[in-house]
Structure formats: C-alpha cells, structure tokens
Design a protein around this motif. Structure first.
Motif, PDB file in Angstrom:
ATOM      1  N   GLY A 104       0.808  -1.204   0.000  1.00 15.06           N
ATOM      2  CA  GLY A 104       0.000   0.000   0.000  1.00 15.06           C
ATOM      3  C   GLY A 104       0.843   1.256   0.000  1.00 15.06           C
ATOM      4  O   GLY A 104       1.964   1.266   0.514  1.00 15.06           O
ATOM      5  N   THR A 105       0.282   2.339  -0.548  1.00 11.72           N
ATOM      6  CA  THR A 105       1.023   3.594  -0.655  1.00 11.72           C
ATOM      7  C   THR A 105       1.351   4.174   0.719  1.00 11.72           C
ATOM      8  O   THR A 105       2.505   4.507   1.008  1.00 11.72           O
ATOM      9  CB  THR A 105       0.199   4.621  -1.464  1.00 11.72           C
ATOM     10  OG1 THR A 105      -0.128   4.065  -2.730  1.00 11.72           O
ATOM     11  CG2 THR A 105       0.968   5.912  -1.647  1.00 11.72           C
ATOM     12  N   GLY A 106       0.339   4.305   1.571  1.00 12.35           N
ATOM     13  CA  GLY A 106       0.564   4.916   2.878  1.00 12.35           C
ATOM     14  C   GLY A 106       1.501   4.120   3.759  1.00 12.35           C
ATOM     15  O   GLY A 106       2.409   4.676   4.389  1.00 12.35           O
ATOM     16  N   LYS A 107       1.306   2.797   3.804  1.00 12.47           N
ATOM     17  CA  LYS A 107       2.161   1.969   4.659  1.00 12.47           C
ATOM     18  C   LYS A 107       3.605   1.983   4.172  1.00 12.47           C
ATOM     19  O   LYS A 107       4.542   2.065   4.974  1.00 12.47           O
ATOM     20  CB  LYS A 107       1.642   0.533   4.714  1.00 12.47           C
ATOM     21  CG  LYS A 107       2.405  -0.337   5.696  1.00 12.47           C
ATOM     22  CD  LYS A 107       1.723  -1.664   5.890  1.00 12.47           C
ATOM     23  CE  LYS A 107       0.427  -1.522   6.631  1.00 12.47           C
ATOM     24  NZ  LYS A 107       0.631  -1.090   8.037  1.00 12.47           N
ATOM     25  N   THR A 108       3.806   1.942   2.860  1.00 11.53           N
ATOM     26  CA  THR A 108       5.164   2.009   2.317  1.00 11.53           C
ATOM     27  C   THR A 108       5.823   3.328   2.676  1.00 11.53           C
ATOM     28  O   THR A 108       6.995   3.372   3.071  1.00 11.53           O
ATOM     29  CB  THR A 108       5.141   1.842   0.793  1.00 11.53           C
ATOM     30  OG1 THR A 108       4.568   0.570   0.463  1.00 11.53           O
ATOM     31  CG2 THR A 108       6.542   1.913   0.215  1.00 11.53           C
ATOM     32  N   ALA A 109       5.077   4.417   2.558  1.00 13.37           N
ATOM     33  CA  ALA A 109       5.635   5.736   2.850  1.00 13.37           C
ATOM     34  C   ALA A 109       6.113   5.832   4.295  1.00 13.37           C
ATOM     35  O   ALA A 109       7.233   6.279   4.571  1.00 13.37           O
ATOM     36  CB  ALA A 109       4.598   6.826   2.561  1.00 13.37           C
TER      37      ALA A 109
END
Length: 308
Positions: A104-109
C-alpha cells in the motif's frame, strides 16, 4: 526631551530560517511524490521507472550546476564517496519502488520514513551528535506518532514489501549521515555529488531493468506526467533543498524535519485516491505535527552556515 533611536531586531540566524523553509517545501514535494510514483508504476516496473527518473533528473541538474559555477566532475579522491552514494541510491529506490508496487502507498511511505530514526542512531554513533532536552521530547513525540501511523501490531499486506520499505529507510539514513560526515571532512559541492550519485545510481538501476524487467513500458500521458514530476520536482529540485538544509542543520534535525512527508503523502492519497485516514492515522499525524512544530521553535541553533 531626548528621542531614543532603536534599531530593529535582526534575524539572529537567517541561514537556519531559510533551511527550515527549504525543509517545508521539500516535504510538500516528497509527500505528493508517493501518489505520483504509485501512478507511474501502473505503466512501468520499479527499475524502469527509477532509471528514467534519475536519468532525467541528472540531465536537468547539469545546467543548474553550470549556472552556479559548481564543478561538474568529482576530484580524484572524491570518486569512492560518489560511488558509495550511487550504490546507496540504487538500493534505496529499488527497494522503495518494489515495496510501493507490492504494498500500500501509505504503509510504504511511513515505513520508508523510519529513515529519521536510523539517522539519529547513525549520527550518534558516527558524528557524536546529541539532542538537547527540548529536541529529545520532540523526538519521543515524533516516534510515538510514527508508530501510531505504521500500526505495527496490525501489519498486513505481506512481509516482503514491509521489509523492503524498512531496508530503504535504513539505507537512506546511512546515506544522510555519510554525506554529513563527508561535509565535515572536505569541501565538496553537493550539487556535483548529487549529479554523479544520480548518474551512477541510474546506471546500476538500468542493469536491474535489463535483468529483471523485460516487459515494455506503456507510454501514456499519465506516465509522462508522473515521470516528469518525480524526475524534475521530487528529485532534482527536492534533493538540492535537502542538501541545502543538511549543510546548515544537524543531520538528525534535518531528518526529523522530513517526517511531514508521509503525512502529506497520506493526505494526498486521501484527496486523490480516496484513501481516507483512519482515526489512528489522524492521531499519528497530529503527534508528528506537534513534534515538527517543537523542532521548528527549538532554542538550539548550533549549525554553522555553509554553501551547497
């Protein structure tokens, strides 16, 4: 009656204020970049996207370096440092973009942005940097906020992308401290270092493209916009801002200053991709915002001015 003239108070540290403004703009550019990268990965592999990104960014930096009169090539003794930084760059973004494509975008960030805490550890070990009490409280609040954002007790989406994102954060933190230590030892143009870091990094990423990603790129309008944003704004411009601040502030302070980036990334994903933050994510954002405000008004100002 005698009139008393007083001079207006001058800014005691304009270099530090400008560095703070650079960090704020940097966080905006890097924060939205998570959405742009996710969009670009719909049409290209991680190695393909990263190779094109840093190749274009390096081409954009050449006229900037010439305008500012910085050297275009490293001195003989600087080549080992440039090669190490190029290798770190390639590893960092290979892990980051692969994790972003798989997870996921948020978790990766937020996992990549464990970088500031790795910087604090490495800066303590290698640069002997210490935090005062005010900054220590800010660090504790920021750490709580990041933990709340990541929610490690409910980690999902697969172990591999999480490990890759954490590896990217560790590599990034090591490169920040390495650059800071390099600046202490020798006079070096960070514009030139950044240029060759991108050139070497893109060459290594191109090898990964050839070996692991034989599929062709889909050249769409969306891919072109995403690539242009990440190459010009989020790479060329943003990295100059980052090294400008790094030259004028302690490494740990600069790293913590970028903690706003995952918050902006989550907000951008909410607005553009419909990924609405959960209550715990909102709590983490508030904690990190509080910590950043504390760091911005920290009474400590021990970084001597320098030049990029």
């Amino acid at each position: 009656m005698r009139r008393v003239y007083t001079q207006p108070m001058s800014d005691p540290d304009p270099q530090r204020r400008r560095a703070g403004a650079a960090l704020a703009l940097l966080s905006l550019l890097w924060g939205y970049n998570w959405v742009a990268m996710k969009a670009g990965l719909a049409d290209a592999g991680p190695m393909q996207f990263a190779t094109l990104r840093f190749t274009l960014a390096a081409l954009c930096m050449i006229p900037v370096i010439m305008k500012f009169g910085a050297p275009l090539f490293p001195r003989r003794e600087q080549w080992p440092a440039v090669a190490i930084l190029g290798l770190m760059l390639a590893g960092n973004f290979a892990c980051t973009l692969t994790a972003l494509r798989l997870g996921g975008t948020g978790k990766t960030a937020v996992l990549v942005y464990t970088m500031p805490f790795w910087v604090l550890v490495f800066a303590w070990l290698a640069l002997h940097e210490r935090l005062d009490r005010w900054q220590g409280i800010a660090v504790a609040i920021a750490m709580c906020g990041l933990v709340v954002l990541v929610e490690p007790w409910t980690l999902s989406g697969g172990l591999l992308p999480s490990l890759l994102a954490l590896g990217a954060g560790t590599s990034w933190g090591a490169s920040v401290v390495y650059v800071k230590n390099l600046q202490k030892k020798t006079s070096v143009s960070m514009l030139m270092i950044t240029l060759w870091q991108m050139i070497i990094g893109s060459a290594l990423l191109a090898l990964g493209w050839v070996w692991f990603e034989p599929q062709p790129i889909r050249w769409t309008a969306g891919f072109g916009l995403a690539l242009g944003y990440t190459a010009v704004l989020a790479t060329g411009v943003a990295w100059m801002l980052f090294y400008y601040a790094l030259r004028r502030m302690p490494a740990g302070t600069v790293a913590l200053g970028t903690l706003a980036t995952p918050v902006i990334g989550v907000l951008a994903a909410w607005l553009q991709l419909g990924e609405r933050p959960a209550p715990l994510e909102a709590t983490g954002m508030a904690l990190i915002g509080t910590a950043l405000a504390m760091l911005a008004w920290s009474p400590r100002g021990d970084a001597p001015p320098g030049r990029i």
